[in-house]
Design a protein around this motif. Structure first.
Motif, PDB file in Angstrom:
ATOM      1  N   ASP A  32       0.822  -1.215   0.000  1.00 41.43           N
ATOM      2  CA  ASP A  32       0.000   0.000   0.000  1.00 41.43           C
ATOM      3  C   ASP A  32       0.855   1.265   0.000  1.00 41.43           C
ATOM      4  N   VAL A  33       2.149   1.136  -0.286  1.00 41.35           N
ATOM      5  CA  VAL A  33       3.096   2.236  -0.061  1.00 41.35           C
ATOM      6  C   VAL A  33       2.687   3.529  -0.767  1.00 41.35           C
ATOM      7  N   ALA A  34       2.165   3.450  -2.004  1.00 42.59           N
ATOM      8  CA  ALA A  34       1.829   4.689  -2.719  1.00 42.59           C
ATOM      9  C   ALA A  34       0.591   5.349  -2.115  1.00 42.59           C
ATOM     10  N   ALA A  35      -0.396   4.544  -1.689  1.00 41.73           N
ATOM     11  CA  ALA A  35      -1.591   5.111  -1.045  1.00 41.73           C
ATOM     12  C   ALA A  35      -1.214   5.747   0.289  1.00 41.73           C
ATOM     13  N   ILE A  36      -0.349   5.070   1.052  1.00 40.06           N
ATOM     14  CA  ILE A  36       0.100   5.613   2.331  1.00 40.06           C
ATOM     15  C   ILE A  36       0.875   6.915   2.089  1.00 40.06           C
ATOM     16  N   GLY A  37       1.704   6.915   1.049  1.00 45.44           N
ATOM     17  CA  GLY A  37       2.458   8.122   0.707  1.00 45.44           C
ATOM     18  C   GLY A  37       1.544   9.275   0.333  1.00 45.44           C
ATOM     19  N   ALA A  38       0.462   8.974  -0.381  1.00 45.06           N
ATOM     20  CA  ALA A  38      -0.485  10.027  -0.760  1.00 45.06           C
ATOM     21  C   ALA A  38      -1.135  10.628   0.478  1.00 45.06           C
ATOM     22  N   GLY A  39      -1.449   9.773   1.466  1.00 46.62           N
ATOM     23  CA  GLY A  39      -2.000  10.280   2.721  1.00 46.62           C
ATOM     24  C   GLY A  39      -0.971  11.089   3.492  1.00 46.62           C
ATOM     25  N   CYS A  40       0.277  10.601   3.479  1.00 45.14           N
ATOM     26  CA  CYS A  40       1.367  11.323   4.160  1.00 45.14           C
ATOM     27  C   CYS A  40       1.597  12.697   3.526  1.00 45.14           C
ATOM     28  N   LEU A  41       1.348  12.777   2.219  1.00 47.14           N
ATOM     29  CA  LEU A  41       1.533  14.049   1.516  1.00 47.14           C
ATOM     30  C   LEU A  41       0.620  15.125   2.101  1.00 47.14           C
ATOM     31  N   VAL A  42      -0.609  14.734   2.413  1.00 43.19           N
ATOM     32  CA  VAL A  42      -1.538  15.685   3.035  1.00 43.19           C
ATOM     33  C   VAL A  42      -1.015  16.073   4.415  1.00 43.19           C
ATOM     34  N   LEU A  43      -0.523  15.077   5.178  1.00 48.33           N
ATOM     35  CA  LEU A  43       0.065  15.384   6.490  1.00 48.33           C
ATOM     36  C   LEU A  43       1.249  16.318   6.323  1.00 48.33           C
ATOM     37  N   ASP A  44       2.065  16.036   5.318  1.00 47.88           N
ATOM     38  CA  ASP A  44       3.263  16.843   5.085  1.00 47.88           C
ATOM     39  C   ASP A  44       2.882  18.293   4.788  1.00 47.88           C
ATOM     40  N   GLN A  45       1.881  18.466   3.926  1.00 51.51           N
ATOM     41  CA  GLN A  45       1.473  19.824   3.564  1.00 51.51           C
ATOM     42  C   GLN A  45       0.789  20.518   4.736  1.00 51.51           C
ATOM     43  N   SER A  46       0.156  19.716   5.614  1.00 53.89           N
ATOM     44  CA  SER A  46      -0.582  20.316   6.722  1.00 53.89           C
ATOM     45  C   SER A  46       0.304  20.556   7.935  1.00 53.89           C
ATOM     46  N   LEU A  47       1.255  19.661   8.171  1.00 55.50           N
ATOM     47  CA  LEU A  47       1.954  19.649   9.452  1.00 55.50           C
ATOM     48  C   LEU A  47       3.430  19.954   9.386  1.00 55.50           C
ATOM     49  N   ALA A  48       4.095  19.589   8.304  1.00 56.09           N
ATOM     50  CA  ALA A  48       5.540  19.792   8.262  1.00 56.09           C
ATOM     51  C   ALA A  48       5.835  21.272   8.058  1.00 56.09           C
ATOM     52  N   PRO A  49       6.993  21.711   8.510  1.00 53.56           N
ATOM     53  CA  PRO A  49       7.290  23.138   8.421  1.00 53.56           C
ATOM     54  C   PRO A  49       7.517  23.617   6.997  1.00 53.56           C
ATOM     55  N   HIS A  50       6.464  24.008   6.320  1.00 56.61           N
ATOM     56  CA  HIS A  50       6.571  24.699   5.039  1.00 56.61           C
ATOM     57  C   HIS A  50       6.078  26.116   5.290  1.00 56.61           C
ATOM     58  N   THR A  51       6.620  27.046   4.569  1.00 60.52           N
ATOM     59  CA  THR A  51       6.173  28.424   4.792  1.00 60.52           C
ATOM     60  C   THR A  51       4.823  28.685   4.134  1.00 60.52           C
ATOM     61  N   SER A  52       4.362  27.756   3.292  1.00 58.95           N
ATOM     62  CA  SER A  52       3.051  27.920   2.672  1.00 58.95           C
ATOM     63  C   SER A  52       1.950  27.768   3.727  1.00 58.95           C
ATOM     64  N   ALA A  53       0.757  28.141   3.372  1.00 56.10           N
ATOM     65  CA  ALA A  53      -0.369  28.101   4.325  1.00 56.10           C
ATOM     66  C   ALA A  53      -0.628  26.684   4.796  1.00 56.10           C
ATOM     67  N   LEU A  54      -1.058  26.557   6.038  1.00 50.28           N
ATOM     68  CA  LEU A  54      -1.345  25.249   6.612  1.00 50.28           C
ATOM     69  C   LEU A  54      -2.828  24.944   6.443  1.00 50.28           C
ATOM     70  N   LEU A  55      -3.110  23.731   6.005  1.00 49.86           N
ATOM     71  CA  LEU A  55      -4.506  23.333   5.827  1.00 49.86           C
ATOM     72  C   LEU A  55      -5.273  23.421   7.142  1.00 49.86           C
ATOM     73  N   ILE A  56      -4.592  23.033   8.254  1.00 48.03           N
ATOM     74  CA  ILE A  56      -5.319  22.961   9.532  1.00 48.03           C
ATOM     75  C   ILE A  56      -5.693  24.346  10.051  1.00 48.03           C
ATOM     76  N   SER A  57      -5.047  25.395   9.532  1.00 51.69           N
ATOM     77  CA  SER A  57      -5.349  26.712  10.074  1.00 51.69           C
ATOM     78  C   SER A  57      -6.427  27.421   9.252  1.00 51.69           C
ATOM     79  N   ARG A  58      -6.979  26.703   8.282  1.00 52.46           N
ATOM     80  CA  ARG A  58      -8.002  27.343   7.457  1.00 52.46           C
ATOM     81  C   ARG A  58      -9.249  27.652   8.276  1.00 52.46           C
TER      82      ARG A  58
END
Ligand SMILES: [Zn+2]
Length: 411
Positions: free
Chosen positions: A385-411
Motif C-alpha cells: 500500500d506504499v503509494a496510497a500511504i504516501g499520498a496520505g502522508c503528503l496531506v500530512l506533510d502539507q498540513s503539518l511539516a514546516p513549510h512556509t506555505s499556508a497550513l490546511l489545519i489553520s483554514r
C-alpha cells in the motif's frame, strides 16, 4: 535540523516546526526540550504549544520528575485528532489508506480498477469509498485534513490533471484533483505514484534514517521516486522519476519508443510471464498481453513460486531481470549519488526473494559504478500500500511539516 524564527509573521511556520518535533518524538517532549530543539524562545514555544493543545493536536502526558525542580510535563501528538485518506490509482487496483495524524494506517481497502474507459465513474466510486471508510471508522468529516491521490504519470501538476498514463484507457487529460475534491468536499492533493511512495518512506519510520535514496517502484510498470538531502525531488513539472527508457540491453526487443532494450519494457511482470511461458515453465490457454491484468497477476505468482526452486531455466530468467534492473540502478546512482535503493510496489514482494540479493551483488560489483560507498539495496518496510500511504502522508506533510506555505489545519 529545521529551526524556527521568533517572528509573528511566520507563526504558522513555527507551529509546524513544533508539531513536527513532537510528532517525531514518540516518547514525548517537555516544553523546555521543545524550546531548545526548535530554537524558539521559551515564551514563544509555550504559546504555540498551548495553541496546539487547545486545538486538540497535542496532548499533555505524564509528569516526569527528574530532579529537585518543577516536574516536567511531556507533550505528545494526539494521533487520533486528525486523519487523512490516501488513494492510489493503479491500472490494476485502487488502494485506499486511512491514516491518523501520526501517519499510522487505521484502515485500508482495495478495489479492482474498472477496465472500461470511464474516469468520471471511477472518481464517483472513489468519493463513495472514501465516505464509506470514514463511516466504518466513525470519523467525523471535520477531523479529515484532506485526501491525497497518487496516480501514474505523466501529470499536469499545476492543473491537477492526469495526462494519458500508460494502461489507463480514457484517462487523457482528466482533472482528477479537482473532480475528486468536488465529489468529496475535501481538499485534494495529486502526486505521481512513485513520488508518493518515496514520501511514504520519508514519513513512516521503518528503519534507519535515509537522506539520499531512490524508491524503485515495481508494479504493472516501473519508475523511481527520488529523495535527495531528505527532500523529495519532483523536477520542473513534477514528473521526475521516469527511468523506463534507460537502455540496458543493446540487442533487446524493440520498446514502444522504437529503441531496443529499455529497462521498463524488459523487467515488468508481463514480460517475465511471457518469458516463463516461452520457456515452458508455466502454461496459459492463450497468449498473455500486458492488458490481461488478472492473467499476468496469476501467472507471475506461479513463476515466482517456481523461481524459488532455483532450477536452471527460471534462474536464467531471474538473473536476466536482475542484470537489467542493476544496470539501470547503476546509471541512477552515478547520476544522483544516492546511497540506497528501496524496492517496493504491488509485484515486488513475490519476486523479491529471487531478485534482491542478486541485484545487491550486481550493483555493488558493477565496473561502471562510480561512487565508492556501498549501495544499500533494501526492501520497503511499508508494504504494497506504499503509494496510497504516501499520498496520505503528503496531506500530512502539507498540513503539518514546516513549510512556509499556508497550513490546511489553520483554514
Ligand atoms: Zn523505450
Amino acid at each position: 535540523m529545521r529551526r524556527g524564527h521568533n517572528l509573528g509573521a511566520v507563526g504558522e511556520f513555527n507551529q509546524a516546526v513544533i508539531l513536527d518535533l513532537i510528532r517525531r518524538a514518540p516518547d514525548g517532549l517537555s516544553r523546555v526540550e521543545v524550546a531548545q530543539a526548535s530554537g524558539l524562545s521559551a515564551q514563544t514555544a509555550s504559546n504555540i504549544t498551548r495553541r496546539l493543545i487547545d486545538g486538540g493536536l497535542v496532548r499533555e502526558g505524564e509528569r516526569l520528575i527528574t530532579g529537585p525542580g518543577k516536574p516536567r510535563t511531556l507533550l505528545r501528538l494526539n494521533a487520533s485528532s486528525r486523519y487523512t485518506v490516501g488513494v492510489h490509482l493503479d491500472p490494476t487496483v485502487i488502494t485506499y489508506a486511512l491514516l491518523d495524524l501520526a501517519g499510522s494506517v487505521v484502515a485500508d481497502h482495495r478495489a479492482r480498477t474498472p477496465t472500461a474507459p470511464d474516469p468520471a465513474g471511477v472518481i464517483a466510486d472513489m468519493a463513495h469509498e472514501i465516505s464509506a471508510i470514514l463511516e466504518r471508522q466513525s470519523i467525523p468529516r471535520e477531523q479529515v485534513l484532506g485526501v491525497g491521490i497518487a496516480a501514474p504519470g505523466p501529470l499536469d501538476a499545476s492543473r491537477g490533471n492526469v495526462l494519458d498514463p500508460p494502461m489507463l484507457d480514457g484517462w487523457d487529460v482528466v482533472p482528477l484533483r479537482d473532480a475528486l475534491s468536488q465529489a468529496t468536499g475535501f481538499p485534494v492533493v495529486l502526486e505521481k505514484d512513485v513520488t508518493a511512495a518515496a514520501i511514504a518512506e520519508l514519513w513512516v519510520d521503518s528503519g534507519p534514517r535515509r537522506d539520499n535514496f531512490a524508491f524503485f517502484y515495481y508494479g504493472t510498470g516501473i519508475g523511481i521516486g527520488l529523495v535527495i538531502n531528505h527532500e523529495v525531488l519532483r523536477g520542473a513539472s513534477d514528473n521526475a522519476g521516469d527511468m523506463g527508457h534507460i537502455m540496458v540491453q543493446a540487442d533487446g526487443p524493440v520498446c514502444s519508443c522504437g529503441r531496443r532494450g529499455c529497462v521498463g519494457d524488459l523487467v515488468v511482470p508481463h514480460r517475465i510471464v511471457q518469458r516463463a511461458l516461452a520457456a515452458g515453465l508455466i502454461a496459459a490457454d492463450s497468449p498473455v498481453d500486458r492488458a490481461d491484468f488478472d492473467d499476468v497477476d496469476r501467472l507471475f505468482t506461479e513463476f515466482t513460486v517456481l523461481a524459488m526452486r532455483h532450477d536452471a531455466v527460471s534462474r536464467e530468467i531471474v538473473m536476466g531481470v536482475a542484470t537489467q534492473i542493476s544496470r539501470a540502478i547503476v546509471s541512477i546512482v552515478n547520476l544522483l549519488d544516492v546511497d540506497t535503493i528501496v524496492f517496493g510496489g504491488p509485484f515486488w514482494r513475490r519476486i523479491e526473494p529471487a531478485l534482491l540479493g542478486a541485484i545487491r551483488h550486481l550493483v555493488n560489483t558493477d565496473p561502471a559504478l562510480i561512487p565508492k560507498h556501498p549501495i544499500h539495496i533494501e526492501n520497503s518496510g511499508i508494504g504494497e500500500d506504499v503509494a496510497a500511504i504516501g499520498a496520505g502522508c503528503l496531506v500530512l506533510d502539507q498540513s503539518l511539516a514546516p513549510h512556509t506555505s499556508a497550513l490546511l489545519i489553520s483554514r
